[in-house]
Design a protein around this motif. Structure first.
Motif, PDB file in Angstrom:
ATOM      1  N   ASP A 139       0.825  -1.201   0.000  1.00  0.00           N
ATOM      2  CA  ASP A 139       0.000   0.000   0.000  1.00  0.00           C
ATOM      3  C   ASP A 139       0.863   1.256   0.000  1.00  0.00           C
ATOM      4  O   ASP A 139       0.570   2.241  -0.719  1.00  0.00           O
ATOM      5  CB  ASP A 139      -0.924   0.009   1.218  1.00  0.00           C
ATOM      6  N   GLN A 140       1.920   1.224   0.809  1.00  0.00           N
ATOM      7  CA  GLN A 140       2.793   2.389   0.867  1.00  0.00           C
ATOM      8  C   GLN A 140       3.503   2.623  -0.470  1.00  0.00           C
ATOM      9  O   GLN A 140       3.646   3.773  -0.916  1.00  0.00           O
ATOM     10  CB  GLN A 140       3.827   2.216   1.977  1.00  0.00           C
ATOM     11  N   GLU A 141       3.936   1.548  -1.091  1.00  0.00           N
ATOM     12  CA  GLU A 141       4.600   1.684  -2.388  1.00  0.00           C
ATOM     13  C   GLU A 141       3.610   2.185  -3.433  1.00  0.00           C
ATOM     14  O   GLU A 141       3.963   3.021  -4.289  1.00  0.00           O
ATOM     15  CB  GLU A 141       5.190   0.338  -2.814  1.00  0.00           C
ATOM     16  N   ARG A 142       2.380   1.696  -3.371  1.00  0.00           N
ATOM     17  CA  ARG A 142       1.380   2.117  -4.364  1.00  0.00           C
ATOM     18  C   ARG A 142       1.001   3.587  -4.187  1.00  0.00           C
ATOM     19  O   ARG A 142       0.811   4.312  -5.166  1.00  0.00           O
ATOM     20  CB  ARG A 142       0.136   1.230  -4.220  1.00  0.00           C
ATOM     21  N   GLU A 143       0.922   4.035  -2.931  1.00  0.00           N
ATOM     22  CA  GLU A 143       0.426   5.382  -2.680  1.00  0.00           C
ATOM     23  C   GLU A 143       1.532   6.423  -2.602  1.00  0.00           C
ATOM     24  O   GLU A 143       1.340   7.557  -3.053  1.00  0.00           O
ATOM     25  CB  GLU A 143      -0.383   5.389  -1.379  1.00  0.00           C
ATOM     26  N   THR A 144       2.655   6.087  -2.033  1.00  0.00           N
ATOM     27  CA  THR A 144       3.696   7.103  -1.809  1.00  0.00           C
ATOM     28  C   THR A 144       5.013   6.753  -2.455  1.00  0.00           C
ATOM     29  O   THR A 144       5.941   7.575  -2.424  1.00  0.00           O
ATOM     30  CB  THR A 144       3.922   7.286  -0.306  1.00  0.00           C
ATOM     31  N   GLY A 145       5.174   5.522  -2.989  1.00  0.00           N
ATOM     32  CA  GLY A 145       6.464   5.125  -3.547  1.00  0.00           C
ATOM     33  C   GLY A 145       7.523   5.004  -2.478  1.00  0.00           C
ATOM     34  O   GLY A 145       8.675   5.397  -2.680  1.00  0.00           O
ATOM     35  N   ALA A 146       7.164   4.469  -1.337  1.00  0.00           N
ATOM     36  CA  ALA A 146       8.075   4.404  -0.191  1.00  0.00           C
ATOM     37  C   ALA A 146       9.304   3.559  -0.460  1.00  0.00           C
ATOM     38  O   ALA A 146      10.361   3.770   0.144  1.00  0.00           O
ATOM     39  CB  ALA A 146       7.327   3.852   1.019  1.00  0.00           C
ATOM     40  N   LEU A 147       9.207   2.568  -1.373  1.00  0.00           N
ATOM     41  CA  LEU A 147      10.343   1.667  -1.616  1.00  0.00           C
ATOM     42  C   LEU A 147      11.180   2.087  -2.812  1.00  0.00           C
ATOM     43  O   LEU A 147      12.417   2.069  -2.768  1.00  0.00           O
ATOM     44  CB  LEU A 147       9.827   0.240  -1.801  1.00  0.00           C
ATOM     45  N   THR A 148      10.529   2.428  -3.871  1.00  0.00           N
ATOM     46  CA  THR A 148      11.260   2.765  -5.100  1.00  0.00           C
ATOM     47  C   THR A 148      11.307   4.264  -5.368  1.00  0.00           C
ATOM     48  O   THR A 148      12.049   4.719  -6.247  1.00  0.00           O
ATOM     49  CB  THR A 148      10.614   2.076  -6.301  1.00  0.00           C
TER      50      THR A 148
END
Length: 433
Positions: free
Chosen positions: A161-170
């Motif tokens: 969810d974090q990657e989809r919404e904020t790009g926390a990983l990439t």
């Protein structure tokens, strides 16, 4: 005074002779009755055959006990030598052992057979209760992995969810390959969680069924009435409970957890980075490699936990063995010592009477030996002495001369007078008159 005591002892012996016979007969009859009840509990066949077989055996036991103790009461008190007494005691010990072997244990079966069978059922119930608890614990052991699986699944979902919404990983928002991989791992862990939850319901259902069997078995153990029908119904409940325990052993989800944990790492398939820019694709590859390492670590932890569950000792196969009342009394003899003591006492109590008679006869002999010869001479000996005296007077033999000749040949005793020739010419070679 000693003479009066001897007479009283002799009168007492004569007075209790009838009572002794009556007591031996009653004890032998009582032993035969309980032996009959014990034999009936171990014989199989038609009712008529069992009745006559048990009756004949118990009759033989009663006759044997009465005859044995009658012989002992008749002969043992009159055996005075040490060797003779030792031999008689050996015979008594052998007879007591044979009586216990052929009668006493059957008497105990009649006295405590039902209680011993209930003891057997109660101990069997305890064993199966422990087996059911162990099987239930083994089946639910995989439930302890559920918190770790849920925590890991929630972490993968949160990262997706974090990657989809904020790009926390990439650093780039959107549903790319990283989100796809995280969602894939979360989905696999969710399936594993659902499998564990489903097994819990199955285990709970089986455990409830097993407890119903145990409740019925517990009721049968303590219920009033004849023990044989209850034992048969108990055996039927044991069969049902054994099936439940086996099902619980086979319901364990631990093997499935181990396979699923291994699939997390061995079956890991990372998607191809879908970033249009080389920098984004490179970041996606780095993140997916990190995810691979995390999945491998989580897979190792779950696999080790599953191995610990699988290493538990399984429930050993148990087989219920029905017992007859006689077998149960022998197996649980230490729990029924009073019944065994009563059963043996019925058969061995006459030994006390035998020893009492032996003590009285021994005391009587010692008292008679201390009496003067004139007080302990019997009527027959007195008549014989008078006959000798008349013969001596008729033939003119000097009695003092006869006694002097007796002193030269044998130990002087008035009982030896009759062994001399009444003509006064010396000892007579023939038998005494």
């Amino acid at each position: 005074m000693a003479l009066g005591a001897s007479h009283r002892l002799q009168d007492g012996i004569d007075a209790v002779e009838t009572m002794t016979r009556f007591a031996l007969a009653v004890l032998a009859l009582a032993s035969g009755v309980y032996t009959y009840l014990g034999v009936r509990s171990i014989l199989d066949g038609s009712a008529t055959a069992v009745f006559f077989a048990a009756l004949i055996y118990s009759s033989a036991v009663s006759v044997a006990i009465y005859a044995f103790w009658t012989y002992m009461a008749r002969f043992y008190p009159h055996v005075t030598g040490a060797a003779g007494r030792g031999a008689m005691l050996g015979v008594m010990a052998l007879g007591c052992a044979m009586i216990i072997a052929m009668s006493s244990w059957l008497n105990a079966a009649a006295l405590a057979g039902s209680a011993a069978l209930e003891q057997h059922l109660a101990e069997t119930l305890e064993d199966y209760t422990a087996d059911l608890d162990t099987a239930h614990q083994n089946a639910l052991a995989a439930q302890s992995l559920l918190p770790d699986i849920q925590r890991t699944q929630e972490r993968f979902e949160r990262l997706a969810d974090q990657e989809r919404e904020t790009g926390a990983l990439t650093g780039t928002t959107g549903a790319g390959s990283v989100v796809q991989l995280l969602s894939q791992m979360a989905s696999q862990l969710t399936e594993l969680e659902n499998g564990i939850n489903a097994s819990r319901e199955r285990v709970t259902s089986l455990f409830d069924e097993g407890r119903k069997h145990l409740e019925t078995m517990r009721t049968l153990v303590s219920a009033p009435g004849a023990i044989d029908p209850r034992a048969d119904q108990f055996a039927a409940e044991v069969v049902g409970l054994s099936g439940v325990i086996t099902s619980l052993e086979q319901t364990s989800i631990a093997p499935s957890v181990k396979r699923a944990a291994e699939d997390l790492s061995l079956g890991f398939i990372a998607p191809v980075a879908d970033g249009r820019e080389a920098d984004l694709a490179n970041r996606q590859d780095q993140v997916m490699e990190t995810i691979r390492s995390s999945v491998a670590a989580q897979s190792k932890v779950l696999s080790q936990a599953a191995d610990q569950i699988l290493s538990r000792e399984p429930v050993a196969e148990r087989r219920f063995v029905p017992l007859s009342s006689a077998e149960a009394v022998l197996r649980y003899a230490s729990d029924f010592i009073p019944s065994w003591a009563g059963a043996i006492s019925i058969d061995i109590l006459p030994a006390v009477l035998v020893f009492m008679l032996s003590i009285v006869h021994s005391t009587l002999r010692r008292q008679e030996q201390r009496l003067p010869f004139a007080e302990r001479i019997t009527a027959a000996e007195l008549l014989q002495a008078l006959e000798v005296q008349r013969a001596v007077q008729q033939r003119g033999v000097d009695l003092e001369t006869a006694l002097t000749q007796a002193e030269k040949t044998e130990t002087p005793d008035q009982s030896n007078i009759a062994s001399f020739d009444l003509s006064g010419k010396g000892p007579r070679k023939g038998p005494p008159v």
